[in-house]
Design an enzyme around this catalytic site. Structure first.
Site, short mmCIF file in Angstrom:
data_model
loop_
_atom_site.label_atom_id
_atom_site.label_comp_id
_atom_site.label_asym_id
_atom_site.label_seq_id
_atom_site.Cartn_x
_atom_site.Cartn_y
_atom_site.Cartn_z
N ASP A 188 2.68 -10.26 -3.16
CA ASP A 188 1.57 -10.19 -2.20
C ASP A 188 0.51 -11.18 -2.65
O ASP A 188 0.06 -11.15 -3.80
CB ASP A 188 0.99 -8.77 -2.16
CG ASP A 188 -0.13 -8.68 -1.12
OD1 ASP A 188 0.12 -9.01 0.05
OD2 ASP A 188 -1.25 -8.30 -1.49
N GLU A 272 5.24 -12.92 2.06
CA GLU A 272 4.86 -12.83 3.46
C GLU A 272 4.65 -14.23 4.03
O GLU A 272 4.30 -15.14 3.29
CB GLU A 272 3.52 -12.10 3.56
CG GLU A 272 3.59 -10.71 4.07
CD GLU A 272 2.22 -10.08 4.06
OE1 GLU A 272 1.80 -9.60 5.10
OE2 GLU A 272 1.57 -10.08 3.00
N ASP A 354 -2.86 -3.74 -3.14
CA ASP A 354 -2.06 -4.95 -3.29
C ASP A 354 -0.68 -4.69 -3.88
O ASP A 354 0.31 -5.28 -3.47
CB ASP A 354 -2.82 -5.97 -4.15
CG ASP A 354 -4.14 -6.38 -3.50
OD1 ASP A 354 -4.20 -6.38 -2.27
OD2 ASP A 354 -5.08 -6.69 -4.25
#
Ligand SMILES: [Zn+2]
Length: 394
Positions: A188, A272, A354
Site C-alpha cells: 500500500d 494498487e 495502511d
C-alpha cells in the site's frame, strides 16, 4: 524475451558544439509544439466529420512541406530524423491520452529539460570515449560502464541546470524463468509512510531526501519574489534547477535500492493502480500521488519483476482496500481519510489502516491470479484465508 535498458552517460560538448545542440533542442521543441497546435486546431475545425484527427503520417508530410518554405528553411540544419522523432513522441503522447494512460500533452517549455532523439547513424567509440551523431563532430562522452545488448537509439538531453547527457537505449535478450521461491506481498502506497507492506514493514522516504525537499521549497519561494527577466531571477532559477537535480538523484537512488530489494525477496508483488488511487482520493492526495515518486517506483517494480521472473500484479479496479477488514471482511462505511486506526465491528480487532490495505491488496491480487499461480505460493504475514472474489468486491 527482449528487454530494454537505458544507460545514462554524461557528455561534454565543446564550446563550438553548444550552439548546434541548442539548435537541435529548439527545433525539436518547435516541431513538437507546432504540430500539437496543428492537431488541436484540426480537431476543432473538423469535429464530427469523417476525418477529425491528424495522424503521425499526416504530420510527417506536413513537416516535409514546411521545411521547403523560406520561413522554415533553418530546420534543414537539424538532423531530419530527430525532427521526425518529435512527431513520433507527439503521436505517442496523443495515443496515451486517448487510451487514458496520460493527461493531454502539454506544450514543451524552454526552461524545462530539453531533448532530441537520434534513432540511427550513431556510433559510440568506447576506446576513445567519443559519441558520433549526424550533424556533429565527435562529442566527448564519459562511459563509466559497459553497455549490454544492441544499441537501438541515443537520446541527447540537457537539464535545466545546464548538464548534458546521452541516454543509450539497448535491447538485451534474456531467458527468464518464473521464480518459485520467496514471499508474496501486497504494497500500500501510503501518505504518512512511503509504503507499507503486508508483512507490516513501513518504509519512509529517507531523511536526506526530505531535507533537500524543504530546501527546494525555500528556494522556490525566493525565486518567485525575483523580478522577471532580471539577472537575479536567472541565478535563482539555476539554483532551483540544481536542487531539482539533486533531489531526483537522491530519490532515484532510494527508489532503485528499495525496488531491487523487494523484487529479490519476493516471488509475487501486488500494488494498487495509482490512477485509481488518485481518483478515489481528494485533490490534495492526487497531487501527492504525482509528486512522491510512486509512479516511478511502480515502473521500476514492474520492469525489475519482469526481468527476474517475479509475478507483478497491479489492481486496476476499484475495491475497498482501506474500508474492508482483511481478517473478517466487514466493511467500515464511515471510514474517512483522517482515520489511521479503527475498530472492526465484525471481529472486534483494532485495524491499522495502511497495514489492512496492504493485506487486502495481497488477498485481492492472489485472487486475481487464481489457482494456476497461487498454489505453489506460501503466504506470509497474518491471516491466510483467501476469500472468494465476490466477497472482496462487495
Ligand atoms: Zn474484522
Amino acid at each position: 524475451m527482449f528487454i530494454n535498458k537505458a544507460y545514462n552517460f554524461r557528455i561534454y560538448p565543446s564550446d563550438k558544439q553548444i550552439e548546434p545542440l541548442a539548435q537541435h533542442f529548439g527545433s525539436c521543441r518547435f516541431v513538437y509544439n507546432y504540430f500539437l497546435r496543428k492537431r488541436i486546431d484540426f480537431y476543432v475545425e473538423n469535429k464530427g466529420k469523417e476525418k477529425q484527427g491528424l495522424t503521425y503520417h499526416d504530420t510527417a508530410i506536413m513537416l516535409t512541406q514546411l521545411k521547403k518554405t523560406p520561413e522554415y528553411v533553418w530546420m534543414n540544419d537539424v538532423n531530419s530524423q530527430s525532427l521526425q522523432q518529435s512527431l513520433r513522441r507527439l503521436d505517442i503522447a496523443y495515443n496515451n491520452f486517448f487510451n487514458k494512460r496520460a493527461e493531454f500533452p502539454n506544450f514543451k517549455k524552454k526552461h524545462s529539460k530539453q531533448s532530441f532523439l537520434v534513432p540511427q547513424a550513431f556510433e559510440i567509440d568506447f576506446e576513445k570515449g567519443l559519441l558520433h551523431i549526424p550533424k556533429f563532430k565527435p562529442i566527448k562522452i564519459i562511459l563509466h560502464r559497459e553497455t549490454e545488448g544492441t544499441i537501438k537509439s541515443v537520446n541527447i538531453t540537457k537539464t535545466p541546470s545546464g548538464k548534458y547527457f546521452a541516454s543509450v537505449l539497448c535491447e538485451i535478450e534474456k531467458v527468464v524463468k518464473p521464480k518459485k521461491k520467496g514471499r508474496q506481498i501486497g504494497i500500500d502506497l501510503g501518505l504518512k509512510s512511503f509504503l507499507i507492506t503486508s508483512d507490516n514493514e513501513r518504509i519512509d522516504s529517507p531523511q536526506y531526501l526530505r531535507k533537500s525537499e524543504d530546501k527546494l521549497a525555500k528556494l522556490q519561494r525566493h525565486l518567485s519574489r525575483k523580478i522577471k527577466g532580471s539577472n537575479r531571477k536567472n541565478k535563482a532559477r539555476v539554483k532551483v534547477a540544481r536542487i531539482h537535480d539533486k533531489i531526483s538523484n537522491q530519490r532515484n537512488d532510494f527508489l532503485h535500492k528499495l525496488s531491487h530489494r523487494l523484487v529479490s525477496e519476493n516471488q509475487a508483488i501486488f500494488v494498487e493502480d495509482l490512477h485509481v488511487k488518485g481518483i478515489m482520493a481528494n485533490h490534495h492526495l492526487a497531487k501527492s500521488v504525482s509528486d512522491s515518486g510512486w509512479s516511478e517506483f511502480v515502473r521500476q517494480l514492474k520492469y525489475k519483476s519482469e526481468w527476474n521472473g517475479v509475478y507483478f500484479g497491479q489492481i486496476d479496479r476499484f475495491f475497498p482496500s482501506s474500508k474492508r477488514c482483511f481478517s473478517c471482511g466487514w466493511i467500515n462505511e464511515s471510514l474517512t481519510l483522517k482515520d489511521r486506526e479503527w475498530i472492526c465491528q465484525g471481529c472486534n480487532q483494532v485495524v491499522d489502516r495502511d497495514f489492512n490495505a496492504a493485506q487486502n491488496i495481497l488477498l485481492f491480487g492472489q485472487n486475481m491470479v487464481g489457482q494456476e499461480l497461487s498454489k505453489p505460493f506460501k503466504r506470509s504475514g497474518r491471516g491466510g484465508v483467501v476469500r472468494p472474489l465476490a466477497e472482496l468486491r462487495s
